[in-house]
Scaffold this motif. Sequence first.
Motif, PDB file in Angstrom:
ATOM      1  N   LEU A   1       0.845  -1.195   0.000  1.00  0.00           N
ATOM      2  CA  LEU A   1       0.000   0.000   0.000  1.00  0.00           C
ATOM      3  C   LEU A   1       0.877   1.240   0.000  1.00  0.00           C
ATOM      4  O   LEU A   1       1.861   1.308   0.752  1.00  0.00           O
ATOM      5  N   TYR A   2       0.535   2.200  -0.862  1.00  0.00           N
ATOM      6  CA  TYR A   2       1.122   3.543  -0.831  1.00  0.00           C
ATOM      7  C   TYR A   2      -0.011   4.527  -0.575  1.00  0.00           C
ATOM      8  O   TYR A   2      -1.064   4.448  -1.215  1.00  0.00           O
ATOM      9  N   ILE A   3       0.221   5.471   0.322  1.00  0.00           N
ATOM     10  CA  ILE A   3      -0.795   6.465   0.633  1.00  0.00           C
ATOM     11  C   ILE A   3      -0.173   7.855   0.695  1.00  0.00           C
ATOM     12  O   ILE A   3       0.836   8.062   1.363  1.00  0.00           O
ATOM     13  N   PHE A   4      -0.753   8.792  -0.057  1.00  0.00           N
ATOM     14  CA  PHE A   4      -0.342  10.192  -0.021  1.00  0.00           C
ATOM     15  C   PHE A   4      -1.040  10.876   1.152  1.00  0.00           C
ATOM     16  O   PHE A   4      -2.251  10.706   1.342  1.00  0.00           O
ATOM     17  N   LEU A   5      -0.284  11.674   1.906  1.00  0.00           N
ATOM     18  CA  LEU A   5      -0.841  12.375   3.059  1.00  0.00           C
ATOM     19  C   LEU A   5      -0.190  13.739   3.215  1.00  0.00           C
ATOM     20  O   LEU A   5       0.862  14.007   2.639  1.00  0.00           O
ATOM     21  N   THR A   6      -0.822  14.579   4.012  1.00  0.00           N
ATOM     22  CA  THR A   6      -0.196  15.803   4.452  1.00  0.00           C
ATOM     23  C   THR A   6       0.484  15.558   5.793  1.00  0.00           C
ATOM     24  O   THR A   6       0.036  14.702   6.576  1.00  0.00           O
ATOM     25  N   TRP A   7       1.525  16.326   6.085  1.00  0.00           N
ATOM     26  CA  TRP A   7       2.226  16.176   7.354  1.00  0.00           C
ATOM     27  C   TRP A   7       1.299  16.426   8.535  1.00  0.00           C
ATOM     28  O   TRP A   7       1.556  15.961   9.651  1.00  0.00           O
ATOM     29  N   ARG A   8       0.201  17.156   8.303  1.00  0.00           N
ATOM     30  CA  ARG A   8      -0.702  17.479   9.416  1.00  0.00           C
ATOM     31  C   ARG A   8      -1.365  16.249  10.012  1.00  0.00           C
ATOM     32  O   ARG A   8      -1.679  16.205  11.200  1.00  0.00           O
ATOM     33  N   PHE A   9      -1.615  15.230   9.159  1.00  0.00           N
ATOM     34  CA  PHE A   9      -2.320  14.045   9.645  1.00  0.00           C
ATOM     35  C   PHE A   9      -1.543  12.746   9.450  1.00  0.00           C
ATOM     36  O   PHE A   9      -2.014  11.687   9.881  1.00  0.00           O
ATOM     37  N   SER A  10      -0.387  12.805   8.819  1.00  0.00           N
ATOM     38  CA  SER A  10       0.360  11.567   8.593  1.00  0.00           C
ATOM     39  C   SER A  10       0.745  10.847   9.893  1.00  0.00           C
ATOM     40  O   SER A  10       0.705   9.614   9.932  1.00  0.00           O
ATOM     41  N   PRO A  11       1.100  11.541  10.989  1.00  0.00           N
ATOM     42  CA  PRO A  11       1.450  10.789  12.209  1.00  0.00           C
ATOM     43  C   PRO A  11       0.315   9.895  12.703  1.00  0.00           C
ATOM     44  O   PRO A  11       0.526   8.711  13.003  1.00  0.00           O
ATOM     45  N   GLU A  12      -0.912  10.438  12.763  1.00  0.00           N
ATOM     46  CA  GLU A  12      -2.039   9.644  13.245  1.00  0.00           C
ATOM     47  C   GLU A  12      -2.368   8.488  12.290  1.00  0.00           C
ATOM     48  O   GLU A  12      -2.634   7.361  12.729  1.00  0.00           O
ATOM     49  N   ILE A  13      -2.342   8.769  10.990  1.00  0.00           N
ATOM     50  CA  ILE A  13      -2.729   7.742  10.015  1.00  0.00           C
ATOM     51  C   ILE A  13      -1.638   6.684   9.889  1.00  0.00           C
ATOM     52  O   ILE A  13      -1.933   5.488   9.718  1.00  0.00           O
ATOM     53  N   PHE A  14      -0.385   7.077  10.016  1.00  0.00           N
ATOM     54  CA  PHE A  14       0.691   6.085  10.017  1.00  0.00           C
ATOM     55  C   PHE A  14       0.547   5.136  11.205  1.00  0.00           C
ATOM     56  O   PHE A  14       0.792   3.926  11.080  1.00  0.00           O
ATOM     57  N   VAL A  15       0.165   5.650  12.351  1.00  0.00           N
ATOM     58  CA  VAL A  15      -0.041   4.786  13.519  1.00  0.00           C
ATOM     59  C   VAL A  15      -1.166   3.789  13.246  1.00  0.00           C
ATOM     60  O   VAL A  15      -1.052   2.597  13.560  1.00  0.00           O
ATOM     61  N   MET A  16      -2.259   4.254  12.642  1.00  0.00           N
ATOM     62  CA  MET A  16      -3.353   3.342  12.267  1.00  0.00           C
ATOM     63  C   MET A  16      -2.826   2.197  11.414  1.00  0.00           C
ATOM     64  O   MET A  16      -3.122   1.015  11.654  1.00  0.00           O
ATOM     65  N   LEU A  17      -2.058   2.552  10.387  1.00  0.00           N
ATOM     66  CA  LEU A  17      -1.583   1.546   9.439  1.00  0.00           C
ATOM     67  C   LEU A  17      -0.531   0.632  10.064  1.00  0.00           C
ATOM     68  O   LEU A  17      -0.487  -0.567   9.764  1.00  0.00           O
ATOM     69  N   LYS A  18       0.308   1.176  10.943  1.00  0.00           N
ATOM     70  CA  LYS A  18       1.342   0.359  11.574  1.00  0.00           C
ATOM     71  C   LYS A  18       0.756  -0.681  12.522  1.00  0.00           C
ATOM     72  O   LYS A  18       1.410  -1.672  12.844  1.00  0.00           O
ATOM     73  N   LYS A  19      -0.472  -0.497  12.955  1.00  0.00           N
ATOM     74  CA  LYS A  19      -1.153  -1.516  13.757  1.00  0.00           C
ATOM     75  C   LYS A  19      -1.653  -2.666  12.892  1.00  0.00           C
ATOM     76  O   LYS A  19      -2.010  -3.717  13.415  1.00  0.00           O
ATOM     77  N   ARG A  20      -1.671  -2.447  11.581  1.00  0.00           N
ATOM     78  CA  ARG A  20      -2.246  -3.424  10.659  1.00  0.00           C
ATOM     79  C   ARG A  20      -1.237  -3.968   9.658  1.00  0.00           C
ATOM     80  O   ARG A  20      -1.454  -5.028   9.069  1.00  0.00           O
ATOM     81  N   MET A  21      -0.147  -3.214   9.401  1.00  0.00           N
ATOM     82  CA  MET A  21       0.832  -3.575   8.371  1.00  0.00           C
ATOM     83  C   MET A  21       2.227  -3.240   8.877  1.00  0.00           C
ATOM     84  O   MET A  21       2.396  -2.699   9.980  1.00  0.00           O
ATOM     85  N   THR A  22       3.224  -3.521   8.042  1.00  0.00           N
ATOM     86  CA  THR A  22       4.612  -3.148   8.333  1.00  0.00           C
ATOM     87  C   THR A  22       4.986  -1.948   7.483  1.00  0.00           C
ATOM     88  O   THR A  22       4.818  -1.976   6.262  1.00  0.00           O
ATOM     89  N   MET A  23       5.498  -0.911   8.113  1.00  0.00           N
ATOM     90  CA  MET A  23       5.898   0.290   7.376  1.00  0.00           C
ATOM     91  C   MET A  23       7.311   0.112   6.850  1.00  0.00           C
ATOM     92  O   MET A  23       8.242  -0.184   7.602  1.00  0.00           O
ATOM     93  N   MET A  24       7.472   0.320   5.531  1.00  0.00           N
ATOM     94  CA  MET A  24       8.782   0.171   4.898  1.00  0.00           C
ATOM     95  C   MET A  24       9.478   1.511   4.677  1.00  0.00           C
ATOM     96  O   MET A  24      10.697   1.608   4.760  1.00  0.00           O
ATOM     97  N   ASN A  25       8.705   2.537   4.339  1.00  0.00           N
ATOM     98  CA  ASN A  25       9.292   3.852   4.056  1.00  0.00           C
ATOM     99  C   ASN A  25       8.312   4.963   4.363  1.00  0.00           C
ATOM    100  O   ASN A  25       7.101   4.796   4.189  1.00  0.00           O
ATOM    101  N   GLU A  26       8.857   6.083   4.775  1.00  0.00           N
ATOM    102  CA  GLU A  26       8.177   7.368   4.671  1.00  0.00           C
ATOM    103  C   GLU A  26       8.887   8.109   3.540  1.00  0.00           C
ATOM    104  O   GLU A  26      10.073   8.423   3.652  1.00  0.00           O
ATOM    105  N   ILE A  27       8.180   8.339   2.452  1.00  0.00           N
ATOM    106  CA  ILE A  27       8.750   8.994   1.273  1.00  0.00           C
ATOM    107  C   ILE A  27       8.310  10.454   1.279  1.00  0.00           C
ATOM    108  O   ILE A  27       7.142  10.766   1.531  1.00  0.00           O
ATOM    109  N   ILE A  28       9.251  11.334   1.031  1.00  0.00           N
ATOM    110  CA  ILE A  28       8.954  12.756   0.959  1.00  0.00           C
ATOM    111  C   ILE A  28       8.937  13.181  -0.512  1.00  0.00           C
ATOM    112  O   ILE A  28       9.924  12.996  -1.226  1.00  0.00           O
ATOM    113  N   TRP A  29       7.800  13.691  -0.942  1.00  0.00           N
ATOM    114  CA  TRP A  29       7.713  14.224  -2.300  1.00  0.00           C
ATOM    115  C   TRP A  29       7.947  15.727  -2.246  1.00  0.00           C
ATOM    116  O   TRP A  29       7.118  16.484  -1.774  1.00  0.00           O
TER     117      TRP A  29
END
Length: 273
Positions: free
Chosen positions: A74-102
């Motif tokens: 899964l790849y998901i585009f986010l703003t820095w304003r909400f990425s911390p909360e949404i990354f935590v949601m996903l890390k409870k369900r999946m393994t995070m491989m990268n935070e990519i900065i565009w």
Amino acid sequence: MTDTWINQVFCEDALAGLARIPDGSIDLILTDPPYNLGKDYGNASDQQTVDEYLRWTEQWIDAALPKLKPNGSLYIFLTWRFSPEIFVMLKKRMTMMNEIIWDRRVPSMGGSVRSFSSVHDTIGFFVRRKDYYFDLDSVRIPYDAETKKARSRSIFIGAKWLEVGYNPKDLWSVSRLHREHPERADHPTQKPLEIIERMVKASCPPDGVVLDLFMGSGTTAMAAKRCGRNFVGFELNPDYCAIIAERLAMADAPPPPEKKKPVPRAKRSLINS
């Protein structure tokens, strides 16, 4: 593939439409949901309270993840304003491989005078298990001739990495689509094909299926088609659905025939025969 949902963009709410897609059938979820920054997408999807937005995000994540294959990503585009909360949601369900900065290459002008100017989007790359599909060679960046020449000593001869290029880093500097850009459609947050195609090539096998829950202008579908993958997606706004249909139709259209250059007429000789 004969499934009727393959290579379709449904003009409906993704939470309702996901029932069309069998569980365990998707190779890659690649999506760019509303950032909840007040953009006008023709509806109120980007104008929720913080609590509503985070509850809604968790709702669609839980509805979408069962559609992934066990080795899917899964790849998901986010703003820095909400990425911390949404990354935590996903890390409870999946393994995070990268935070990519565009890095959007925004010109250094204007912006806030009470904070540093925001010129990037955040992209999360998540996988379900250790044997996830990832084709690095398809997205390597070639070294320039000068670099290859500098690595011409015998110890570098035959080195695969020198021939095929280097691994893209987690900072992607790709210009946003300006109003005059040939890719640009009538959508306020359209993403460049260059970025989406990199994700598709790396994380979806040939003939695999990419799911985008928020198709917007249809860039994910375009990238999948161009890269020899299948797609499925949803878009709530009928105006954007029309844009997607037009872009896909143009991608299917045969190229216009090349105009034949006129053959120059032979010059008449000025010498009497």
